[in-house]
Design an enzyme around this catalytic site. Structure first.
Site, mmCIF file in Angstrom:
data_model
loop_
_atom_site.group_PDB
_atom_site.id
_atom_site.type_symbol
_atom_site.label_atom_id
_atom_site.label_comp_id
_atom_site.label_asym_id
_atom_site.label_seq_id
_atom_site.Cartn_x
_atom_site.Cartn_y
_atom_site.Cartn_z
ATOM 1 C CB ILE A 29 -1.003 0.051 1.180
ATOM 2 C CG1 ILE A 29 -0.301 -0.182 2.526
ATOM 3 C CG2 ILE A 29 -2.142 -0.933 0.969
ATOM 4 C CD1 ILE A 29 -1.214 0.051 3.732
ATOM 5 N N GLY A 30 2.134 1.131 0.243
ATOM 6 C CA GLY A 30 2.949 2.347 0.237
ATOM 7 C C GLY A 30 4.421 2.053 0.337
ATOM 8 N N GLY A 32 8.025 4.383 1.332
ATOM 9 C CA GLY A 32 8.633 5.670 1.671
ATOM 10 C C GLY A 32 10.131 5.590 1.526
ATOM 11 C CG ASP A 129 9.476 13.601 7.440
ATOM 12 O OD1 ASP A 129 9.693 14.346 6.460
ATOM 13 O OD2 ASP A 129 9.423 12.356 7.350
HETATM 14 N N1 LIG Z 1 -1.130 2.733 8.663
HETATM 15 C C1 LIG Z 1 -1.237 3.010 7.371
HETATM 16 N N2 LIG Z 1 -2.419 2.889 6.722
HETATM 17 C C2 LIG Z 1 -2.525 3.162 5.397
HETATM 18 N N3 LIG Z 1 -1.494 3.564 4.614
HETATM 19 C C3 LIG Z 1 -0.282 3.691 5.210
HETATM 20 C C4 LIG Z 1 -0.091 3.445 6.607
HETATM 21 N N4 LIG Z 1 1.209 3.664 6.915
HETATM 22 C C5 LIG Z 1 1.797 4.039 5.773
HETATM 23 N N5 LIG Z 1 0.926 4.061 4.742
HETATM 24 C C6 LIG Z 1 1.229 4.407 3.334
HETATM 25 O O1 LIG Z 1 2.590 4.066 3.071
HETATM 26 C C7 LIG Z 1 3.357 5.230 2.731
HETATM 27 C C8 LIG Z 1 4.766 5.104 3.319
HETATM 28 O O2 LIG Z 1 4.681 4.963 4.729
HETATM 29 P P1 LIG Z 1 5.603 5.811 5.727
HETATM 30 O O3 LIG Z 1 5.388 7.245 5.504
HETATM 31 O O4 LIG Z 1 5.345 5.310 7.114
HETATM 32 O O5 LIG Z 1 7.053 5.369 5.223
HETATM 33 P P2 LIG Z 1 8.442 6.121 5.396
HETATM 34 O O6 LIG Z 1 9.480 5.317 4.677
HETATM 35 O O7 LIG Z 1 8.692 6.360 6.862
HETATM 36 O O8 LIG Z 1 8.144 7.498 4.654
HETATM 37 P P3 LIG Z 1 9.009 8.852 4.435
HETATM 38 O O9 LIG Z 1 9.502 8.790 3.031
HETATM 39 O O10 LIG Z 1 7.967 9.925 4.628
HETATM 40 O O11 LIG Z 1 10.084 8.870 5.487
HETATM 41 C C9 LIG Z 1 2.549 6.412 3.279
HETATM 42 O O12 LIG Z 1 2.830 7.609 2.563
HETATM 43 C C10 LIG Z 1 1.115 5.930 3.085
HETATM 44 O O13 LIG Z 1 0.706 6.109 1.739
#
Ligand SMILES: Nc1ncnc2c1ncn2[C@@H]1O[C@H](COP(=O)(O)OP(=O)(O)OP(=O)(O)O)[C@@H](O)[C@H]1O
Ligand SMILES: [Mg+2]
Length: 207
Positions: A29-30, A32, A129
């Site tokens: 779903i995502g 980052g 952030d």
């Molecule tokens: N609990 C959740 N429910 C639904 N979607 C989520 C959830 N957690 C994360 N996502 C999706 O996954 C993506 C990446 O998650 P997250 O921001 O936690 O990762 P990251 O690697 O820490 O990001 P960043 O690049 O901001 O440091 C989010 O932008 C969102 O689209």
């Protein structure tokens, strides 16, 4: 909620920040800068699995979520593993997707983010952030803030103040007709903002 069997997390293979393999029960779903996030179709939870060099952030982020427990604007975390977190899956879309799809980002949504961040400050945290992909507009019409790992940093982060200002002083203006904004344009504006070429901050300071 069913506890997550560890063997499923172990079946996720990430190499050089690329997803090589995942169990069929996990839907991506995502992604980052530090992790992949999956929906576990078995229990309806979201699993954030960190890239190897960021594994230590799992405990750090888990500890911060513990401090935010009870606030409806943050997901509940159910399990913290050596390289992963199990938390509420938030059904909805990020503010980034809202811009792309033309879903209005309202003053009420902005106010809810403010409430979330002020709760975090009351817990002694330093919300940081806060960008469009870390803010979710849920299908029930509320807002959730995710990705809180940098909330313990000392450095002052102006991202949210700048976003809020741009929302009020540009996005909400009648002349701003681009309610649906193409991805390349959002990415370009974000890039230019990071390079301090678009000075949203000066909007805030010029009040
Ligand atoms: N609990 C959740 N429910 C639904 N979607 C989520 C959830 N957690 C994360 N996502 C999706 O996954 C993506 C990446 O998650 P997250 O921001 O936690 O990762 P990251 O690697 O820490 O990001 P960043 O690049 O901001 O440091 C989010 O932008 C969102 O689209
Ligand atoms: Mg994020």
């Amino acid at each position: 909620m069913q506890p997550t069997p560890h063997n499923l997390v172990d079946q996720v293979i990430i190499q050089s920040n690329q997803l090589i393999q995942k169990p069929s029960q996990y839907t991506l779903i995502g992604k980052g800068r530090s992790a992949f996030v999956f929906l576990d179709e078995g229990n309806g939870c979201a699993i954030k699995i960190f890239f190897e060099e960021f594994e230590h952030l799992a405990k750090q982020e888990g500890d911060i979520y513990k401090r935010l427990k009870g606030c409806p604007y943050f997901p509940n975390v159910y399990e913290v593993g050596p390289n992963y977190l199990v938390m509420d899956y938030i059904e909805g879309m990020t503010f980034y997707q809202c811009l792309q799809k033309g879903i209005p980002i309202t003053d009420e949504m902005v106010e809810k983010v403010e409430e979330a961040l002020s709760f975090a400050r009351q817990q002694g945290l330093n919300p940081s952030d806060i960008h469009l992909q870390n803010l979710l507009y849920t299908k029930d019409g509320t807002v959730k803030v995710i990705d809180v790992v940098r909330f313990t940093q000392d450095k002052v982060c102006h991202q949210w103040d700048d976003l809020r200002e741009a929302h009020q002083r540009i996005y909400q203006r009648k002349y701003f007709i681009f309610k649906r904004i193409p991805k390349p344009l959002i990415d370009t504006v974000a890039f230019l903002y990071k390079k301090i070429i678009i000075p949203f901050r000066s909007l805030r300071l010029s009040k």
